[in-house]
Each structure stands twice: as structure tokens, then as C-alpha cells.
Design a protein around this motif. Structure first.
Motif, PDB file in Angstrom:
ATOM      1  N   LYS A 128      35.963  -3.383  70.467  1.00  0.00           N
ATOM      2  CA  LYS A 128      35.736  -2.025  69.976  1.00  0.00           C
ATOM      3  C   LYS A 128      36.298  -1.855  68.564  1.00  0.00           C
ATOM      4  O   LYS A 128      37.426  -2.269  68.280  1.00  0.00           O
ATOM      5  CB  LYS A 128      36.404  -1.021  70.919  1.00  0.00           C
ATOM      6  N   ALA A 206      29.003  -2.823  77.255  1.00  0.00           N
ATOM      7  CA  ALA A 206      29.429  -1.792  76.311  1.00  0.00           C
ATOM      8  C   ALA A 206      29.456  -0.427  76.984  1.00  0.00           C
ATOM      9  O   ALA A 206      30.318   0.405  76.708  1.00  0.00           O
ATOM     10  CB  ALA A 206      28.507  -1.776  75.100  1.00  0.00           C
ATOM     11  N   PRO A 210      33.282   1.252  77.294  1.00  0.00           N
ATOM     12  CA  PRO A 210      33.032   1.689  75.916  1.00  0.00           C
ATOM     13  C   PRO A 210      34.262   1.666  75.029  1.00  0.00           C
ATOM     14  O   PRO A 210      34.137   1.639  73.799  1.00  0.00           O
ATOM     15  CB  PRO A 210      32.502   3.120  76.095  1.00  0.00           C
ATOM     16  N   GLU A 214      31.735  -3.329  71.845  1.00  0.00           N
ATOM     17  CA  GLU A 214      30.584  -2.724  71.181  1.00  0.00           C
ATOM     18  C   GLU A 214      29.697  -3.844  70.646  1.00  0.00           C
ATOM     19  O   GLU A 214      30.114  -5.010  70.563  1.00  0.00           O
ATOM     20  CB  GLU A 214      31.012  -1.802  70.044  1.00  0.00           C
TER      21      GLU A 214
END
Length: 268
Positions: A128, A206, A210, A214
Motif C-alpha cells: 500500500k 487488493a 486494501p 495495491e
């Protein structure tokens, strides 16, 4: 006075006749068996994986079950095999068909038949925030990248390494895993800098985490994806092709892709 009824009856019979003609022909060798055996890596969500109760789930799982239903309401037995072993297992007659995310490549067509059911693309997943700024394939130069053993993206990244070498740039180090789960775990604990996988699997993870993952390198290398069948089993190939054709005609195909949020991968 009764002609309209007769006409309706005739039309109804006509539809029934068309359906009878269109019904898939069950391969002769399967007429006296009550199940189909599928080989699958069961590790490519949202297409094939296990749920919390260790029950198979996914778009391709649903498709395999529908094929079995339309070929005489057969039961399904799943044989879980690492992706790199799927073709050998099929050729060794350990199963009737490969039901997985099998990319339609010429070298595979040389040894098995493939019945396409969707498109797939490749992508590269990163932590991320994409801390190392990996947005293109050349950006992967000098980085550790996880790949699945026997996968198409490994071949693509091997080719990218050749391009990097010609440009005088460091190659990426490809770290090979047998399952997506292991690869994503390696990415999560920073054993690798990125993971090359399919767009579908990248999107799944993803969405599931989250705050952890990503998409870094966006979708590339779109390719047809299908089910694998032995070349000496042409009746099954024809039957599966007809089932998928029927599903496209009756709307159940588009409903299936919509259910698993991959409508953009639909066949042309």
C-alpha cells in the motif's frame, strides 16, 4: 377456430425440438459414470480458491459445476494440484479436465485442447502506497518480485529481464512460489518488493486487504483463458464448447461474470 391453438402448439414443439438439438451430447465414455474429476490449483481467487469452510468457490468453480450439471447432472470431484503440475496430471489421466485460470498459449495447444471462457490480464501488486514507485515493468529493475511457479507472468518477466540486460540495467530477482497465498504473504512481510500475478487475483487481494496492497503496474498482456482437456477426448471438448456457447446464449454466462465482478473479461 382452433388454428391459433394449433399454431401455438406447433411453435412450442418447434422450440422443444430446437432445445433437444441444442442440448450438449454427453461424451460416450461418461454415459455410465456419475461424476467428473477436475484438476485445479485452487489458489487463484476470485476464479478458483477455497472459502473459510474449505469448500471450492469462484467463477471457474461455478462454471465447472454448471458444465457437470449440463452434461448429465454429474457430481464433481476436485483434485488439488500445484499449478505447474496441472498439465502433467491431466495427461496422466488423473482428471477429466483442468478447471483453473489456464492461459491459452501455443505451447499448451500443442499438447492439450483449450476451451476458452474469458480473458485475463497481468498486473504487479505492491505494498500500500507503492513506497518504491513501481509503476512500469522497467521500474522493477533490481527489485525482488514474487511469481507463481509455471505462470505466464514469470515468462513475461524473464523476457523483461533480457530487455533490462540489453539496456545495461540490473535484472529483477524473480522469487518463485507454488501458491498465491505464499506469494502474498512474502509481499506482506516484505520478503519481496512486488508480486506479479493476474489482474483478477491482484484485484481480489487488493479488495480483501486494501490497507496492505495495491496495484503497481497496471493491466497488461491480455490473453484468452480456458479449460484444459486431453486431445484424445474430443467429445468432451465439443461438449464443453457447446455448454459455454449455450450459456452465452441464455444469459447465464454474463450473469456468472457479473457475480464475480469480472464482466470486463467477457469473451468477444
Amino acid at each position: 377456430m382452433h388454428k391459433p391453438r394449433l399454431l401455438v402448439a406447433a411453435i412450442s414443439l418447434g422450440f422443444c425440438a430446437q432445445w433437444a438439438v441444442a442440448a450438449p451430447v454427453v461424451p460416450e465414455r461418461l454415459l455410465k459414470v456419475d461424476k467428473l474429476v477436475y484438476c485445479s490449483g485452487m489458489d487463484s481467487p476470485p476464479l478458483v480458491s477455497f472459502d473459510e469452510a474449505q469448500k471450492p468457490k469462484g467463477l471457474t468453480v461455478d462454471l465447472g459445476l454448471e458444465i457437470a450439471k449440463r452434461l448429465g447432472d454429474k457430481k464433481v470431484e476436485w483434485r488439488v494440484i500445484p499449478f505447474s503440475g496441472l498439465l502433467p496430471a491431466l495427461l496422466a489421466r488423473q482428471c477429466d479436465m483442468i478447471v483453473d485460470q489456464l492461459f491459452d498459449k501455443p505451447e499448451r495447444r500443442e499438447v492439450i485442447d483449450i476451451v476458452n471462457y474469458m480473458y485475463s490480464s497481468q498486473a504487479v501488486v505492491v505494498p500500500k502506497g507503492n513506497p518504491k514507485g513501481l509503476k512500469t515493468l522497467p521500474d522493477l529493475s533490481g527489485h525482488k518480485v514474487a511469481v507463481l511457479n509455471g505462470s505466464t507472468i514469470k515468462t513475461l518477466l524473464d523476457a523483461e529481464n533480457e530487455t533490462l540486460a540489453k539496456a545495461g540495467r540490473p535484472a529483477m530477482k524473480l522469487v518463485v512460489y507454488n501458491t498465491d497465498t505464499d506469494a502474498f504473504q512474502a509481499l506482506r512481510i516484505s520478503q519481496v518488493d512486488a508480486y506479479g500475478t493476474t489482474v483478477e487475483t491482484a484485484g481480489y487481494y487488493a479488495a480483501m486487504a486494501p490497507d496492505l496492497f495495491e496495484e503497481g503496474v497496471p493491466a497488461f498482456s491480455r490473453i484468452l483463458t480456458g479449460l484444459g482437456i486431453r486431445k484424445d477426448d474430443p467429445q468432451l471438448t465439443a461438449a464443453v464448447q457447446q455448454v459455454i456457447g449455450d450459456m452465452r446464449s441464455d444469459g447465464s454466462y454474463s450473469q456468472l461474470l457479473g457475480k464475480w465482478h469480472v464482466a470486463s473479461d467477457t469473451l468477444d
